[in-house]
Motif scaffolding. Sequence first.
Motif, PDB file in Angstrom:
ATOM      1  N   ASP A 236     -19.520  24.920  16.278  1.00  0.00           N
ATOM      2  CA  ASP A 236     -20.682  25.002  15.387  1.00  0.00           C
ATOM      3  C   ASP A 236     -21.944  25.341  16.168  1.00  0.00           C
ATOM      4  O   ASP A 236     -22.021  25.068  17.358  1.00  0.00           O
TER       5      ASP A 236
ATOM      6  N   MET B 184     -23.675  14.425  25.060  1.00  0.00           N
ATOM      7  CA  MET B 184     -24.869  15.261  25.184  1.00  0.00           C
ATOM      8  C   MET B 184     -26.081  14.397  25.516  1.00  0.00           C
ATOM      9  O   MET B 184     -26.341  13.410  24.843  1.00  0.00           O
ATOM     10  N   GLY B 185     -26.775  14.756  26.563  1.00  0.00           N
ATOM     11  CA  GLY B 185     -27.988  14.023  26.948  1.00  0.00           C
ATOM     12  C   GLY B 185     -29.078  15.021  27.274  1.00  0.00           C
ATOM     13  O   GLY B 185     -28.864  16.228  27.191  1.00  0.00           O
ATOM     14  N   PRO B 186     -30.230  14.542  27.659  1.00  0.00           N
ATOM     15  CA  PRO B 186     -31.331  15.464  27.983  1.00  0.00           C
ATOM     16  C   PRO B 186     -31.000  16.389  29.150  1.00  0.00           C
ATOM     17  O   PRO B 186     -31.527  17.487  29.244  1.00  0.00           O
TER      18      PRO B 186
ATOM     19  N   LYS C 235     -22.408  24.971  23.300  1.00  0.00           N
ATOM     20  CA  LYS C 235     -21.584  25.991  23.975  1.00  0.00           C
ATOM     21  C   LYS C 235     -22.360  26.642  25.125  1.00  0.00           C
ATOM     22  O   LYS C 235     -21.873  26.715  26.245  1.00  0.00           O
ATOM     23  N   SER C 236     -23.568  27.093  24.822  1.00  0.00           N
ATOM     24  CA  SER C 236     -24.358  27.752  25.868  1.00  0.00           C
ATOM     25  C   SER C 236     -24.683  26.760  26.975  1.00  0.00           C
ATOM     26  O   SER C 236     -24.695  27.111  28.152  1.00  0.00           O
TER      27      SER C 236
HETATM   28  N1  LIG Z   1     -34.830  19.176  25.230  1.00  0.00           N
HETATM   29  C1  LIG Z   1     -33.641  18.761  24.880  1.00  0.00           C
HETATM   30  N2  LIG Z   1     -33.243  17.514  25.132  1.00  0.00           N
HETATM   31  C2  LIG Z   1     -32.022  17.073  24.802  1.00  0.00           C
HETATM   32  N3  LIG Z   1     -31.105  17.814  24.179  1.00  0.00           N
HETATM   33  C3  LIG Z   1     -31.433  19.074  23.894  1.00  0.00           C
HETATM   34  C4  LIG Z   1     -32.691  19.610  24.217  1.00  0.00           C
HETATM   35  N4  LIG Z   1     -32.713  20.879  23.803  1.00  0.00           N
HETATM   36  C5  LIG Z   1     -31.520  21.120  23.253  1.00  0.00           C
HETATM   37  N5  LIG Z   1     -30.748  20.033  23.293  1.00  0.00           N
HETATM   38  C6  LIG Z   1     -29.381  19.893  22.804  1.00  0.00           C
HETATM   39  O1  LIG Z   1     -28.681  21.081  23.063  1.00  0.00           O
HETATM   40  C7  LIG Z   1     -28.107  21.559  21.866  1.00  0.00           C
HETATM   41  C8  LIG Z   1     -28.106  23.077  21.847  1.00  0.00           C
HETATM   42  O2  LIG Z   1     -27.055  23.495  22.624  1.00  0.00           O
HETATM   43  P1  LIG Z   1     -26.640  25.007  22.760  1.00  0.00           P
HETATM   44  O3  LIG Z   1     -25.872  25.042  24.037  1.00  0.00           O
HETATM   45  O4  LIG Z   1     -27.805  25.904  22.599  1.00  0.00           O
HETATM   46  O5  LIG Z   1     -25.656  25.153  21.543  1.00  0.00           O
HETATM   47  P2  LIG Z   1     -24.813  26.418  21.087  1.00  0.00           P
HETATM   48  O6  LIG Z   1     -24.885  27.414  22.191  1.00  0.00           O
HETATM   49  O7  LIG Z   1     -23.450  25.835  20.881  1.00  0.00           O
HETATM   50  O8  LIG Z   1     -25.408  26.869  19.813  1.00  0.00           O
HETATM   51  C9  LIG Z   1     -28.927  20.995  20.768  1.00  0.00           C
HETATM   52  O9  LIG Z   1     -28.192  20.824  19.586  1.00  0.00           O
HETATM   53  C10 LIG Z   1     -29.380  19.681  21.331  1.00  0.00           C
HETATM   54  O10 LIG Z   1     -28.402  18.699  21.035  1.00  0.00           O
END
Ligand SMILES: Nc1ncnc2c1ncn2[C@@H]1O[C@H](COP(=O)(O)OP(=O)(O)O)[C@@H](O)[C@H]1O
Length: 461
Positions: free
Chosen positions: A105, A274-276, A110-111
């Motif tokens: 989703d 998932m964390g900061p 993923k990225s």
């Molecule tokens: N500053 C931040 N602090 C913590 N978590 C973050 C922050 N920015 C993004 N995220 C997390 O990273 C996720 C985005 O991940 P991303 O790898 O871009 O997803 P995808 O590539 O699967 O669409 C967000 O849904 C959030 O949970």
Amino acid sequence: MRSKTVFVCTECGNEFPKWMGKCTACGSWNTLVEETVITGRQNGAKKRGGGSAAGFDAVGQDSVPRRLSEISTEEEPRIPTGLSEFDRVLGGGLVPGSLVLLGGDPGIGKSTILLQICSHMGGERKILYVSGEESLRQIKLRADRLGVSCDNLKIYSETNTENIIEYISREKPEILVVDSVQTMFNPNLEPAPGSVSQIRDVAAMLMRVAKTFSIATFLVGHVTKEGSIAGPKILEHIVDCVLYFEGDRNRAYRIIRAIKNRFGSTNEIGVFEMGPNGLDEVKNPSSAMLSGRPVNVPGSCIACTMEGTRPVLAEIQALATPTAFGNPRRMTTGVDFNRAVMLMAILEKHAGIRLSAYDTYINVVGGLRMTEPAADLAIVLAIASVFKNKPVPENVAAAGEVGLTGEIRSCSFIENRIQEAEKMGFGKIIVPHIDVRAAKRYNNIEVCQYSNILQILKNVF
Ligand SMILES: Nc1ncnc2c1ncn2[C@@H]1O[C@H](COP(=O)(O)OP(=O)(O)O)[C@@H](O)[C@H]1O
Ligand SMILES: [Mg+2]
């Protein structure tokens, strides 16, 4: 050069001259979409193939038939990704020249995980990260947040596959990330990026490049609202490995599961949080799944299921409320709906629990999905517990399949399950009677063996 309209099945990729409700090739309903293709380009197409084939000569030495005995069977070398949970799902690491498709989703991470992997692997390897979704600045900001810095990692914001191929042929990176396959396009094809023909072309092209230069390639795939990877099913057939990133976006746990793997088992899962600072590995999923569970309340029971070769303990919760209308409502999250309805019927028939007058809800805490029949016993206990309004003692776990006559059937890896429950501090585990392997003595856990659910319900409550 003429263009014509064809209808392409998004499920199998077959083309048809006119629209039909049902694809006659794969039998799916309502999957044909309209696309424009350019015809009369045979010469051009040949030249294109020949031109770009200068660097990669198709399959090379493998294109001669050989005797099985002549083929060397050396173990595939593996590149560790730096995340042992991810290596586990890949079957022990990344295989050079393999194509890995990662679906999930939006916003699941993923990225994020791919950038983290790149930084781990980028020590001595050249890596190219092609992004069609984010600008260089956005990726840099994310890299800073994740603490990623690596000189061997090049970021390329590009969607035209001709430019990408050109760069790869020149620079020959060892690892390639394409984020995402739906944003890439071949300018020689008419349909827009993301259409079936484009996705098919991009995937085939990346496959050729990966095999020719032995580049380990990650493809990011978008998922449709039904949860499968958008584009034709053949995308999944082309690649060597299909991984799905699952989990509840609103909660921290993320699970990577292999759906297809040519280099390993598809049963393994990798658990992350998932964390900061990005995704952290969860080395002990049982303690993660059990953290913060309510103790001594009715409607909760701990199941011990196997995820691949690893036992995982998770809490199953049940709720039953009187039905307001004629038809009782059933809802499940994390367990198979039909299986849960069957277990309710078994409880009604063999244990006299009148669930037909109750709406019943079942939930697996922590976003885990239990597909194994061995979770049956915990589901049954959770439902019985809420119905009788008596808690299952907090130190009890359960594993076993329940049959239609209310018997408890054996399950695989019973010793591993008992050991995991023992390790996690449980004092008692309920297992099937027929499993002789369970009869061994354990130091810190009492193994209770039963042969049918009536016996269990009498003894537990
Ligand atoms: N500053 C931040 N602090 C913590 N978590 C973050 C922050 N920015 C993004 N995220 C997390 O990273 C996720 C985005 O991940 P991303 O790898 O871009 O997803 P995808 O590539 O699967 O669409 C967000 O849904 C959030 O949970
Ligand atoms: Mg992304």
